[in-house]
Design an enzyme around this catalytic site. Structure first.
Site, PDB file in Angstrom:
ATOM      1  N   ASP A 103     -11.428   1.355  -3.073  1.00 31.00           N
ATOM      2  CA  ASP A 103      -9.971   1.221  -3.030  1.00 31.00           C
ATOM      3  C   ASP A 103      -9.560   1.724  -1.642  1.00 31.00           C
ATOM      4  O   ASP A 103      -8.835   2.702  -1.520  1.00 31.00           O
ATOM      5  CB  ASP A 103      -9.328   2.036  -4.158  1.00 31.00           C
ATOM      6  CG  ASP A 103      -7.877   1.633  -4.406  1.00 31.00           C
ATOM      7  OD1 ASP A 103      -7.351   0.822  -3.616  1.00 31.00           O
ATOM      8  OD2 ASP A 103      -7.276   2.136  -5.371  1.00 31.00           O
ATOM      9  N   ASN A 136       0.810  -1.216   0.000  1.00 29.52           N
ATOM     10  CA  ASN A 136       0.000   0.000   0.000  1.00 29.52           C
ATOM     11  C   ASN A 136       0.851   1.278   0.000  1.00 29.52           C
ATOM     12  O   ASN A 136       2.061   1.218  -0.224  1.00 29.52           O
ATOM     13  CB  ASN A 136      -1.025  -0.014   1.128  1.00 29.52           C
ATOM     14  CG  ASN A 136      -2.363   0.579   0.682  1.00 29.52           C
ATOM     15  OD1 ASN A 136      -2.390   1.615   0.030  1.00 29.52           O
ATOM     16  ND2 ASN A 136      -3.442  -0.076   1.019  1.00 29.52           N
ATOM     17  N   ARG A 137       0.222   2.400   0.297  1.00 28.12           N
ATOM     18  CA  ARG A 137       0.875   3.692   0.058  1.00 28.12           C
ATOM     19  C   ARG A 137       1.534   4.276   1.301  1.00 28.12           C
ATOM     20  O   ARG A 137       1.065   4.071   2.419  1.00 28.12           O
ATOM     21  CB  ARG A 137      -0.160   4.701  -0.462  1.00 28.12           C
ATOM     22  CG  ARG A 137      -0.665   4.320  -1.841  1.00 28.12           C
ATOM     23  CD  ARG A 137      -1.751   5.256  -2.355  1.00 28.12           C
ATOM     24  NE  ARG A 137      -2.063   4.954  -3.749  1.00 28.12           N
ATOM     25  CZ  ARG A 137      -2.884   3.964  -4.129  1.00 28.12           C
ATOM     26  NH1 ARG A 137      -3.488   3.211  -3.238  1.00 28.12           N
ATOM     27  NH2 ARG A 137      -3.084   3.727  -5.412  1.00 28.12           N
ATOM     28  N   HIS A 186       3.284   0.014  -2.900  1.00 31.74           N
ATOM     29  CA  HIS A 186       3.704  -1.391  -3.033  1.00 31.74           C
ATOM     30  C   HIS A 186       5.220  -1.578  -3.174  1.00 31.74           C
ATOM     31  O   HIS A 186       5.690  -2.376  -3.980  1.00 31.74           O
ATOM     32  CB  HIS A 186       2.981  -2.035  -4.215  1.00 31.74           C
ATOM     33  CG  HIS A 186       1.488  -2.105  -4.051  1.00 31.74           C
ATOM     34  ND1 HIS A 186       0.859  -2.129  -2.825  1.00 31.74           N
ATOM     35  CD2 HIS A 186       0.475  -2.162  -4.981  1.00 31.74           C
ATOM     36  CE1 HIS A 186      -0.455  -2.198  -2.999  1.00 31.74           C
ATOM     37  NE2 HIS A 186      -0.706  -2.209  -4.280  1.00 31.74           N
ATOM     38  N   TYR A 190      -5.706 -10.966  -7.634  1.00 28.59           N
ATOM     39  CA  TYR A 190      -6.939 -10.382  -8.182  1.00 28.59           C
ATOM     40  C   TYR A 190      -7.916 -11.529  -8.387  1.00 28.59           C
ATOM     41  O   TYR A 190      -7.672 -12.409  -9.223  1.00 28.59           O
ATOM     42  CB  TYR A 190      -6.670  -9.736  -9.540  1.00 28.59           C
ATOM     43  CG  TYR A 190      -6.002  -8.384  -9.507  1.00 28.59           C
ATOM     44  CD1 TYR A 190      -4.660  -8.226  -9.134  1.00 28.59           C
ATOM     45  CD2 TYR A 190      -6.686  -7.238  -9.902  1.00 28.59           C
ATOM     46  CE1 TYR A 190      -4.050  -6.987  -9.144  1.00 28.59           C
ATOM     47  CE2 TYR A 190      -6.076  -5.993  -9.918  1.00 28.59           C
ATOM     48  CZ  TYR A 190      -4.762  -5.870  -9.543  1.00 28.59           C
ATOM     49  OH  TYR A 190      -4.158  -4.631  -9.554  1.00 28.59           O
ATOM     50  N   HIS A 209      -1.093  -9.723  -3.617  1.00 21.09           N
ATOM     51  CA  HIS A 209      -1.942  -8.906  -4.483  1.00 21.09           C
ATOM     52  C   HIS A 209      -2.723  -9.750  -5.494  1.00 21.09           C
ATOM     53  O   HIS A 209      -2.811  -9.398  -6.677  1.00 21.09           O
ATOM     54  CB  HIS A 209      -1.094  -7.856  -5.198  1.00 21.09           C
ATOM     55  CG  HIS A 209      -1.815  -6.584  -5.470  1.00 21.09           C
ATOM     56  ND1 HIS A 209      -3.003  -6.541  -6.177  1.00 21.09           N
ATOM     57  CD2 HIS A 209      -1.537  -5.304  -5.125  1.00 21.09           C
ATOM     58  CE1 HIS A 209      -3.398  -5.287  -6.257  1.00 21.09           C
ATOM     59  NE2 HIS A 209      -2.541  -4.512  -5.624  1.00 21.09           N
ATOM     60  N   GLU A 266      -6.600  -7.389   0.161  1.00 20.26           N
ATOM     61  CA  GLU A 266      -5.205  -7.432   0.588  1.00 20.26           C
ATOM     62  C   GLU A 266      -5.138  -7.228   2.101  1.00 20.26           C
ATOM     63  O   GLU A 266      -5.514  -6.174   2.594  1.00 20.26           O
ATOM     64  CB  GLU A 266      -4.405  -6.322  -0.110  1.00 20.26           C
ATOM     65  CG  GLU A 266      -4.511  -6.343  -1.608  1.00 20.26           C
ATOM     66  CD  GLU A 266      -4.220  -4.974  -2.215  1.00 20.26           C
ATOM     67  OE1 GLU A 266      -3.274  -4.303  -1.766  1.00 20.26           O
ATOM     68  OE2 GLU A 266      -4.957  -4.567  -3.110  1.00 20.26           O
TER      69      GLU A 266
HETATM   70  C1  BGC Z   1      -4.220  -0.226  -4.727  1.00 24.40           C
HETATM   71  C2  BGC Z   1      -4.795   0.408  -5.961  1.00 24.40           C
HETATM   72  C3  BGC Z   1      -3.881   0.131  -7.076  1.00 24.40           C
HETATM   73  C4  BGC Z   1      -3.737  -1.364  -7.211  1.00 24.40           C
HETATM   74  C5  BGC Z   1      -2.808  -1.742  -8.311  1.00 24.40           C
HETATM   75  C6  BGC Z   1      -4.099  -1.678  -4.955  1.00 24.40           C
HETATM   76  O1  BGC Z   1      -3.539  -2.288  -3.842  1.00 24.40           O
HETATM   77  O2  BGC Z   1      -5.002   0.038  -3.608  1.00 24.40           O
HETATM   78  O3  BGC Z   1      -4.937   1.785  -5.805  1.00 24.40           O
HETATM   79  O4  BGC Z   1      -4.352   0.678  -8.273  1.00 24.40           O
HETATM   80  O5  BGC Z   1      -3.246  -1.880  -6.022  1.00 24.40           O
HETATM   81  O6  BGC Z   1      -1.703  -1.013  -8.274  1.00 24.40           O
END
Ligand code: BGC
Length: 390
Positions: free
Chosen positions: A291, A122-123, A148, A221, A219, A356
């Site tokens: 998100d 995350n950020r 990430h 999907y 991560h 996640e």
């Molecule tokens: C983030 C999204 C991002 C995605 C792919 C996710 O974990 O929250 O904002 O676009 O990852 O990068």
């Protein structure tokens, strides 16, 4: 207790099965299409994953259990490539997005399909944080923030791989002091175990030789209708979270914990992902959909923190974790522009969701959030389980 279970699982795998799983699986079946679902019943050709990357051997590994599930993992980024589980009719269904070859995983702006995310999932705002009075600057790879792990994240690293049994793979990566801007030599080990209960257990461990920060996640999907189907807005979701973390326009948490009650973020009782996704709401606008990090109610590994179900395949996913937060991302940035998904499929807008498990985003800058600091002598240890049933 846990160890005994693993040992039993290892012993119960016959040598023949182990050889079959450890070898080079070939693509055996193709894609089945009908009016309601697109189902992939095979894993990619392992030859497409064999390459020398950063002086290391990248490969594709296969995990199998005795209940009809198969997981394909590459040690490139520790990525889950395929996850096949039986649907309501017993048909193997691949429920995660991915690619048929290593090359596609290496393309620019690849959206981290199935990757182990480190050092920090995350950020982190502006890529900055301070530890023991020293300021650190990380890569800025997402607008004004780091995301990430930045440009040098684990998603692009080759892990040392050890297949421990037919159903278990250990991956280790040593991230050097200063890599991506993070302090300390960090040794990270991730063990994937596929149980006979169709549960994929992910166990993360890390140690450091200097005080640092760490927040590992996966991560994957998911599309429980089967990867390659056009949408997940009909998947039915429940999250055990009474609050979520609102974000600013750059997706950094504001620091507030907002109750979900009365908002589109209320998944305390099941609803389709699409039910409220397009309502006028500032937070949904900021995220271009969901998100956001959900603040999980008190839990342990015995009860799911989230449950998702497909009415098309009957497949149910339960998420168990020791982490306090769950980033629910509704695949808003998927575009479907290319058809390089498995079996030549495109993966359009909102054709997958991510759940996640992690500590909160930007925790190094938000003292009210649980700490992500790891010190020498400590071991970071956390377990997440994705369990499938039909
Ligand atoms: C983030 C999204 C991002 C995605 C792919 C996710 O974990 O929250 O904002 O676009 O990852 O990068």
């Amino acid at each position: 207790m846990k160890n005994n279970k693993n040992l039993l699982m290892m012993l119960s795998c016959s040598a023949a099965l182990f050889a079959a799983c450890n070898g080079n699986p070939k693509k055996t079946d193709s894609t089945v299409k009908d009016s309601t679902s697109v189902t992939t019943q095979s894993i990619p050709d392992s030859a497409n994953f064999e390459a020398d990357v950063q002086g290391q051997k990248a490969k594709l590994f296969t995990l199998k259990n005795n209940s009809g599930a198969t997981v394909a993992v590459t040690n490139y980024g520790g990525r889950l490539v395929s996850l096949l589980v039986p649907d309501k009719d017993g048909k193997a269904t691949d429920v995660i997005l991915g690619y048929d070859s290593l090359k596609s995983y290496q393309k620019p702006k690849e959206p981290y399909f199935g990757a182990i995310i480190g050092r920090y999932g995350n950020r982190i705002a502006k890529g900055k944080f301070t530890l023991d009075g020293k300021a650190y600057q990380l890569d800025i790879n997402d607008g004004v923030n780091t995301l990430h792990g930045g440009f040098n994240g684990f998603y692009g690293k080759v892990f040392a791989a050890k297949q421990l049994s037919a159903s278990q793979l250990e991956l280790t990566y040593v991230s050097k002091d200063g890599e991506g801007g993070y302090p300390g030599n960090l040794t990270a080990t991730v063990v994937y175990t596929l149980g006979d209960d169709n549960a994929l257990k992910i166990e993360y461990k890390a140690t450091t030789d200097k005080t640092t920060i760490v927040n590992l996640t996966n991560h994957a999907y998911f599309n429980l209708n089967g990867a390659g189907n056009p949408t997940i807005t009909d998947n039915v979701l429940q999250i055990n979270a009474d609050a979520f973390l609102p974000v600013d326009t750059t997706l950094i948490p504001t620091g507030k914990l907002q109750p979900v009650k009365g908002t589109p973020f209320d998944f305390t009782t099941s609803k389709t992902i699409g039910k409220d996704i397009d309502v006028a709401d500032e937070q949904l606008k900021n995220g271009k959909g969901y998100d956001h990090n959900f603040v999980l109610n008190k839990h342990d590994l015995t009860t799911p923190v989230a449950t998702v179900k497909s009415t098309v395949t009957g497949i149910t996913l339960e998420v168990f974790t020791e982490e306090p937060g769950l980033q629910f991302y509704s695949g808003n940035f998927l575009t479907g522009e290319t058809k390089d998904g498995k079996g030549g499929k495109a993966y359009p807008h909102r054709s997958a969701f991510c759940l996640e498990t992690q500590h909160f985003p930007d925790a190094p800058n938000q003292p009210a959030f649980a700490s992500t600091v790891l010190k020498p002598g400590q071991t970071y240890h956390t377990v997440t389980i994705y369990k499938f049933s039909k």
